[in-house]
Design an enzyme around this catalytic site. Sequence first.
Site, PDB file in Angstrom:
ATOM      1  N   LYS A  32       0.929  -1.041  -0.121  1.00 59.74           N
ATOM      2  CA  LYS A  32      -0.092  -0.047  -0.077  1.00 59.74           C
ATOM      3  C   LYS A  32       1.062   1.027   0.086  1.00 59.74           C
ATOM      4  CE  LYS A  32      -4.478   0.903   0.224  1.00 59.74           C
ATOM      5  NZ  LYS A  32      -5.398  -0.081  -0.630  1.00 59.74           N
ATOM      6  N   ASP A  44      -6.998   4.388  -4.728  1.00 56.76           N
ATOM      7  CA  ASP A  44      -7.633   4.492  -3.445  1.00 56.76           C
ATOM      8  C   ASP A  44      -8.118   5.732  -3.167  1.00 56.76           C
ATOM      9  OD1 ASP A  44      -7.710   4.450  -0.286  1.00 56.76           O
ATOM     10  OD2 ASP A  44      -7.507   2.235  -0.855  1.00 56.76           O
TER      11      ASP A  44
END
Length: 517
Positions: free
Chosen positions: A197, A237
């Site tokens: 991430k 995201d």
Amino acid sequence: MPDGRECLLVPAFTWVQQWGPAVVPQVRGRARTPPVNARQRRRAPHRFPGAYSRARRGYSVPSRPIAETTAARSALDALRVEIEHRNPAQPEFHQAVHEVLDSLAPVLAARPEYAEPGLLERLVEPERQIVFRVPWQDDRGRTHVNRGFRVEFNSALGPYKGGLRFHPSVNLGIVKFLGFEQIFKNALTGLGIGGGKGGSDFDPHGRSDAEVMRFCQSFMTELYRHLGEHTDVPAGDIGVGGREIGYLFGQYRRITNRWEAGVLTGKGTGWGGSAIRPEATGYGSVLFAAAMLRERGEDLEGQTAVVSGSGNVALYTIEKLLALGAHPLTCSDSSGYVHDDKGIDLDLLKQIKEVERGRVADYAERRGASARFVPGGRVWEVPADVALPSATQNELDENDAAALVRNGVKAVAEGANMPTTAEAVHLLQRAGVAFGPGKAANAGGVAVSALEMAQNHSRTSWTAARVEEELAAIMTDIHRTCHETAERYGAPGDYVTGANIAGFERVADAMLAQGVI
């Protein structure tokens, strides 16, 4: 110990075990051989013809001596203390790790090979953490400096895969929590992708396209050297949509002189993207909620639903609810929420949020008498059959969960990453609510990202119908895997336990096979 085994707990979570006389556990009144791990079945399926079918028929893991399970819990507790000591001031990361560790004591008791050699210590420590400055200039020529992050957490199953988040709340702890969750989410898809991430504390809200472009170019100028379709493949995201992915990909191509489509997912469909990628996370969470209801003999059609958020995930959660005959009643943003008695008008909401970049209060004003805006309110106070938290982490707390239970909620499926606090999860489970954790329920986004990678590798483009069919099959398989794993470990209906253990077993088997690295 009564079965002839001795277990010694020593520091740093190392177990030394000596096995005494062979023990053949009893399962439903008959003897069977010790459990066969997945790697053995794949390598020599002819040697274990019944192993897979027995698991699928619901045979449980044999119970372990109390002392052995207690030793596992003590070791896990010691690891928790070490994690908090090594990672101070990262509460979200602690929360994500504790949730997984809470599920693992019976697994470690049944599969002691997972306790060595330092597998859990390696699992909770990222393989690589990249932190860098991102200087950029605004339209007035003023220089700003943000901080960029990429945590490459675990690549045992494939290249690191996970989104980039641009939001003022982003810090290393947030990125680590998201990356840790991503390991198990990606494992559950079965698509051969590892967990990672990244992101930045940059806020794209209110910035011009030119400012966003300059920021993205500066961000990619540092990050590009760590990426590659066989190494690390970011996606979008919060705060990173098609615009940002386009700027990031353009800068990557400019620096590397390569058209490497598989290095980023969430691209435009005209230049290497996949159909229904924007919709996938929201669609997947609704499909998971529907599967949980079917397991209880109910159908999603006709059910009322509360949805939080009004971004990408929330919009397509609402879209899929409408397609399946449910009635979504709410949407929200940081200013408050809207309750629409007639059901959310999706076209109007998309116009306001995607085109005009307005607020949900604008929706209520233009919708008419059926909709009311509640400033600073919580969508969870609205009675509904199904709840789908689709905004951000820890948005649904214990008081919210209590309100949902009082109002008769039947199922909760997490569309966002860890949007429900640990206390709220426990309350919902104690009340008998079907609860789908994010690592299972919102895996649809990364699943379609992996399908986009497959299309990029073959330089083909699939139809929307084919991608949606693949997504539905993946979400059905994730639900089945979580449900059956929970039953196998004596926790029927507990999707949190099922998701944690199933994801862990897949990653742990790969880590064991590849040695101490």
